[in-house]
Scaffold this active site. Structure first.
Site, mmCIF file in Angstrom:
data_model
loop_
_atom_site.group_PDB
_atom_site.id
_atom_site.type_symbol
_atom_site.label_atom_id
_atom_site.label_comp_id
_atom_site.label_asym_id
_atom_site.label_seq_id
_atom_site.Cartn_x
_atom_site.Cartn_y
_atom_site.Cartn_z
ATOM 1 N N GLN A 1 0.859 -1.186 0.000
ATOM 2 C CA GLN A 1 0.000 0.000 0.000
ATOM 3 C C GLN A 1 0.897 1.239 0.000
ATOM 4 O O GLN A 1 0.993 1.980 0.963
ATOM 5 C CB GLN A 1 -0.912 -0.012 1.222
ATOM 6 C CG GLN A 1 -1.777 -1.263 1.315
ATOM 7 C CD GLN A 1 -2.657 -1.267 2.549
ATOM 8 O OE1 GLN A 1 -3.241 -0.249 2.909
ATOM 9 N NE2 GLN A 1 -2.765 -2.417 3.197
ATOM 10 N N LYS B 1 -0.003 -8.295 -16.668
ATOM 11 C CA LYS B 1 -1.187 -8.886 -16.046
ATOM 12 C C LYS B 1 -2.228 -7.814 -15.778
ATOM 13 O O LYS B 1 -1.922 -6.659 -15.504
ATOM 14 C CB LYS B 1 -0.809 -9.603 -14.740
ATOM 15 C CG LYS B 1 -0.208 -8.707 -13.671
ATOM 16 C CD LYS B 1 0.199 -9.512 -12.456
ATOM 17 C CE LYS B 1 0.826 -8.615 -11.388
ATOM 18 N NZ LYS B 1 1.280 -9.385 -10.219
ATOM 19 N N ASP C 1 10.502 -12.308 -8.643
ATOM 20 C CA ASP C 1 9.555 -11.397 -8.020
ATOM 21 C C ASP C 1 10.048 -11.081 -6.614
ATOM 22 O O ASP C 1 10.956 -11.747 -6.092
ATOM 23 C CB ASP C 1 8.152 -12.005 -7.988
ATOM 24 C CG ASP C 1 7.064 -10.936 -7.918
ATOM 25 O OD1 ASP C 1 7.418 -9.745 -7.809
ATOM 26 O OD2 ASP C 1 5.875 -11.291 -7.968
#
Length: 513
Positions: free
Chosen positions: A289, A393, A419
């Site tokens: 976030q 994506k 990743d």
């Protein structure tokens, strides 16, 4: 016990007060008289200069030599007197303090050998230099070091000293076995009591213990638990005043509990007068976030940074932040070291026999990370045919991928998906299926943080991937150990070296070159 007299021969030493001044002791001598009692053994030291009327330049030398005698004789107090050629005495009040551990350690570290042995070898002295050692005070003449006749090569012969307590300070830098053991004990004492304190919360205690073992120190004694009503209980059980403290605590699930432990540990160390507090966060919670994607949502990564900064941290060490811009959420007074966990994975995949390797980023935001991984493989293992691909994506909602499109060619290639984290493993498993459908030979995956929430572990077990490699930034579980496709590497050597470089004020970027 009868008093004994110790004669320390002349040599070249570095002044304890002025480190840039080299002071020869060619015309000085030190007599040490040891008085041993059951209650308080002490030493009385006298240093005399036969040429100079000033004793100021000898204070450092007398302090160093007398401290050496004090450390080796086990005395608890010391009285030192400085005399010029007119026998005018000056007492230095700075010599009456604990010299047994500090000054003797400094002497060894500066190259002055202290050899407590029965046989003492006189140093080689040129013929033009006087080779006499004078005895001052009440020292017995029988205990003085006598001059030996020089040999043909200019060196002197060995003489056995009648007094077993005779000491000799060598002017060369060659250390004996006893000195090497003493130096090792000094270095160990510096690690344990010299300014570095390492603490760990309950987030990843195994990682903290592994880092402490690599650094050669013990974890700090602390209580981090909970009260009966669920409140966090933190208590430090050792002195941290003026120390550099490092707290190892990932904010992994349970995120709020681990975050509260970290905040309270920082507050406790600050209130205990720690000199500097560095938080080592292998996994930075709330990192996803990091911006407002829609209206009326918080920027939680920035809020966590503000909380840590308000508690009074001095530095942050993290591993593979989800977004590099998180470093900017901390103020300029709190530097952030974002370590690249890919260097651990590079060594693992470099040892594999990869055929036409292609590094794949599962989204557009991770292209830079995949590019660094590719460059690391090329540089370290001299691979020149490493390709780069990307998957675009489209998410229907958080945690759900609607569509994936491949940018690049992976036909007849071994693919490595790189990743920063694996949460529910939905994205990485679907990306592996897309690569297989495009003709990839084998598919591997690497991620710094293996959260594996919910069905993540089962999805990896049932996926088309050959192997999924993660780091131990998050504590492992028994379910993960039963997964044959899951490989866990240790990030402890990287973090331990970073902590050492940070504490020793060395470069951290040199670890990734």
């Amino acid at each position: 016990m009868a008093p004994s007299t110790i004669i320390i021969a002349r040599g070249l030493f570095r002044s304890a007060r002025c480190r840039s001044l080299q002071t020869p002791l060619a015309s000085t001598s030190l007599a040490v008289r040891q008085i041993s009692t059951k209650s308080a053994p002490s030493l009385t030291c006298t240093l005399k200069d036969t040429t100079s009327t000033s004793t100021k330049h000898l204070n450092g030398g007398a302090l160093a030599l007398a401290a050496a005698a004090t450390a080796l004789c086990g005395a608890t107090s010391l009285n030192t007197t400085f005399c010029d050629k007119n026998n005018l005495s000056i007492k230095d009040p700075e010599t009456v303090f604990s010299l047994k551990r500090r000054t003797s350690s400094r002497l060894v570290s500066e190259g002055i050998g202290i050899v407590p042995e029965i046989e003492a070898t006189s140093p080689a002295v040129p013929a033009s230099t006087p080779a006499e050692t004078e005895s001052v005070g009440k020292a017995s003449p029988s205990h003085a070091v006598k001059k030996s006749p020089p040999s043909k090569n200019g060196a002197t012969h060995q003489k056995k000293l009648k007094n077993p307590a005779a000491l000799h300070i060598e002017s060369d830098l060659v250390l004996s076995k006893q000195e090497e053991k003493f130096e090792e004990s000094v270095q160990k004492a510096k690690k344990h009591a010299g300014g570095l304190k390492l603490f760990s919360g309950n987030g990843n205690m195994a990682l903290g213990m592994e880092i402490a073992q690599l650094l050669g120190i013990n974890l700090g004694k602390a209580t981090v638990g909970k009260f009966a009503d669920g409140e966090v209980n933190v208590m430090i059980h050792e002195n941290v005043r003026g120390k550099d403290c490092y707290i190892i605590q990932p904010t992994c699930p349970p995120v709020n509990d681990n975050l509260m432990e970290l905040l309270l540990m920082v507050s406790t160390l600050n209130r205990a007068s720690a000199r500097r507090i560095t938080v080592v966060i292998p996994y930075y919670g709330y990192a996803r976030q990091d911006r407002k994607m829609q209206a009326r949502v918080p920027i939680s990564a920035a809020d966590v940074a503000r909380l840590l900064e308000a508690m009074g941290i001095d530095r942050v060490i993290a591993v593979d932040l989800h977004c590099g811009q998180i470093q900017g959420f901390f103020g300029p007074r709190v530097p952030v070291d974002n370590l690249d966990g890919g260097v651990v994975g590079i060594n693992h995949f470099g040892d594999k026999d990869l055929h036409n390797p292609v590094i794949v980023s599962p989204d557009a935001g991770g292209v830079y990370r995949a590019k660094k991984f590719k460059e690391g493989l090329q540089h370290k293992f001299d691979l020149h045919d490493v390709g780069l691909a990307m998957i675009i994506k489209q998410r229907a909602r958080a945690g759900t991928v609607d569509q994936m499109d491949l940018v690049g060619d992976v036909n007849d290639c071994d693919c490595v998906i790189v990743d920063d984290m694996i949460d529910t493993a939905g994205t990485i498993c679907k990306a592996a299926a897309v690569l297989k459908s495009k003709g990839a030979r084998r598919v591997f995956a690497f991620a710094s943080h293996g959260l594996l929430s919910g069905p993540g572990n089962d999805r990896i077990r049932n996926s088309v991937m050959e192997e999924c490699v993660i780091l131990n930034t998050i504590p492992s579980t028994p379910q993960r150990k039963t997964n044959d496709k899951l490989v866990e590497l240790s990030v402890a050597p990287l973090l331990a070296q970073t902590i050492f470089n940070c504490h020793a004020k060395k470069s951290i970027s040199a670890l990734f070159r």
